[in-house]
Design a protein around this motif. Structure first.
Motif, short mmCIF file in Angstrom:
data_model
loop_
_atom_site.label_atom_id
_atom_site.label_comp_id
_atom_site.label_asym_id
_atom_site.label_seq_id
_atom_site.Cartn_x
_atom_site.Cartn_y
_atom_site.Cartn_z
N GLY A 150 4.41 7.61 1.98
CA GLY A 150 3.48 6.52 2.06
C GLY A 150 2.93 6.38 3.46
N ILE A 151 1.80 5.82 3.57
CA ILE A 151 1.13 5.60 4.85
C ILE A 151 1.05 4.10 5.09
CG2 ILE A 151 -0.99 5.98 6.19
CD1 ILE A 151 0.43 8.59 5.46
N SER A 152 1.52 3.69 6.26
CA SER A 152 1.45 2.27 6.62
C SER A 152 -0.01 1.82 6.63
CB SER A 152 2.04 2.04 8.01
OG SER A 152 3.39 2.41 8.02
N PRO A 153 -0.27 0.57 6.24
CA PRO A 153 -1.65 0.09 6.16
C PRO A 153 -2.46 0.29 7.43
CG PRO A 153 -0.17 -1.50 5.16
CD PRO A 153 0.69 -0.45 5.80
N HIS A 172 -2.39 2.65 9.44
CA HIS A 172 -2.67 4.06 9.71
C HIS A 172 -3.45 4.73 8.58
CE1 HIS A 172 -0.21 3.94 13.27
NE2 HIS A 172 0.79 3.43 12.56
N ARG A 173 -3.91 3.95 7.62
CA ARG A 173 -4.64 4.52 6.50
C ARG A 173 -6.08 4.87 6.87
NH1 ARG A 173 -2.09 0.35 2.18
NH2 ARG A 173 -0.05 1.34 2.11
N ALA A 174 -6.68 5.71 6.02
CA ALA A 174 -8.09 6.13 6.16
C ALA A 174 -8.33 6.99 7.40
CB ALA A 174 -9.03 4.93 6.14
N LYS A 175 -7.29 7.68 7.86
CA LYS A 175 -7.44 8.57 9.03
C LYS A 175 -7.14 10.02 8.66
CE LYS A 175 -6.32 4.83 12.15
NZ LYS A 175 -5.32 4.21 12.99
N GLY A 176 -6.90 10.30 7.36
CA GLY A 176 -6.69 11.66 6.91
C GLY A 176 -5.24 12.12 6.85
N ALA A 177 -4.30 11.28 7.25
CA ALA A 177 -2.90 11.70 7.27
C ALA A 177 -2.37 11.98 5.86
CB ALA A 177 -2.04 10.64 7.96
N ALA A 178 -2.67 11.12 4.91
CA ALA A 178 -2.18 11.31 3.55
C ALA A 178 -2.79 12.57 2.92
CB ALA A 178 -2.47 10.09 2.69
N ALA A 179 -4.09 12.79 3.15
CA ALA A 179 -4.73 14.00 2.62
C ALA A 179 -4.10 15.25 3.23
CB ALA A 179 -6.23 13.96 2.89
N TYR A 180 -3.80 15.20 4.53
CA TYR A 180 -3.14 16.34 5.19
C TYR A 180 -1.75 16.57 4.59
CZ TYR A 180 -0.87 19.20 8.69
OH TYR A 180 -0.17 20.21 9.31
N LEU A 181 -0.98 15.49 4.41
CA LEU A 181 0.36 15.63 3.84
C LEU A 181 0.31 16.20 2.43
CD1 LEU A 181 1.99 12.28 5.03
CD2 LEU A 181 2.64 14.59 5.74
N MET A 182 -0.60 15.69 1.60
CA MET A 182 -0.70 16.19 0.23
C MET A 182 -1.18 17.63 0.18
SD MET A 182 0.58 13.99 -1.75
CE MET A 182 0.20 14.91 -3.23
N ARG A 205 -8.98 8.40 -5.46
CA ARG A 205 -9.82 9.03 -4.44
C ARG A 205 -9.04 10.03 -3.58
NH1 ARG A 205 -12.63 6.11 0.60
NH2 ARG A 205 -13.91 7.85 1.25
N LEU A 206 -7.90 9.61 -3.06
CA LEU A 206 -7.10 10.49 -2.21
C LEU A 206 -6.68 11.74 -2.97
CD1 LEU A 206 -5.20 11.33 0.14
CD2 LEU A 206 -3.48 9.85 -0.92
N TYR A 207 -6.13 11.58 -4.15
CA TYR A 207 -5.57 12.72 -4.86
C TYR A 207 -6.65 13.65 -5.40
CZ TYR A 207 -1.35 10.15 -4.07
OH TYR A 207 -0.33 9.50 -3.45
#
Length: 183
Positions: free
Chosen positions: A1-4, A6-16, A39-41
């Motif tokens: 999960g990404i803390s609120p 830190h969202r919308a900076k591409g970290a979750a997309a990079y991790l996935m 959207r992310l997935y």
């Protein structure tokens, strides 16, 4: 999960994306998830592949009295009997995925409720199962909520629905989630 913050900076997309590359390198052919956001997935290649519908049926509308297979109440502490039947059902039902021990734990429990489990047929060779809890919300009639069910034969299906219908003197309806075409 990404803390609120830190969202919308591409970290979750990079991790996935990294996770999917690792799965590819390990020759794992399929990855599925219950997405919190599409959207992310979708950005990393996932798409919707199923649906989940809620069904509710008045018990008085079940016109079955087939008790040809016995139902045996089963301890929920061990999911192996259910897992065996679910695995057999998955072989002829589109869209079923193997459940981890953690997913079985979620199916076999529900916060604040007593969950009941039954195998259909003889425990040594079960032909199906039913996992459910009941809920009363006066003045509404009591309801049964199915957590999971499976029937490997027509006789197992008839026995399962007969068992549910046998609750009709004190229960108004049964509800469950399933796919649009629920076997």
């Amino acid at each position: 999960g990404i803390s609120p913050e830190h969202r919308a900076k591409g970290a979750a997309a990079y991790l996935m994306s990294s996770a999917l590359r690792e799965l590819y390198e390990q020759e794992i052919p399929l990855s599925s998830l219950y997405a919190s956001t599409q959207r992310l997935y979708r950005k990393v290649g996932y798409e919707q592949a199923g649906n989940r519908c809620y069904y509710e049926l008045p018990l008085v509308s079940i016109d079955l009295q087939d008790r040809s297979l016995p139902l045996h109440q089963t301890a929920l502490s061990d999911h192996k009997l259910f897992h065996k039947v679910a695995g057999l059902r998955a072989k002829f039902t589109n869209g079923n995925l193997d459940r981890t021990a953690g997913l079985w734990e979620r199916v076999l429990s529900f916060p604040g409720k007593t969950v009941y489990g039954y195998v259909i047929g003889e425990p040594a060779e079960p032909q199906g199962y039913l996992i459910y809890y009941q809920e009363a919300n006066p003045p509404e009639p009591m309801k049964l909520f199915v957590r999971d069910m499976a029937a490997l034969s027509p006789a197992a299906g008839r026995s399962l629905w007969t068992f549910l219908a046998d609750h009709r003197s004190v229960v108004g309806s049964v509800g469950w989630y399933g796919p649009a075409v629920d076997p």
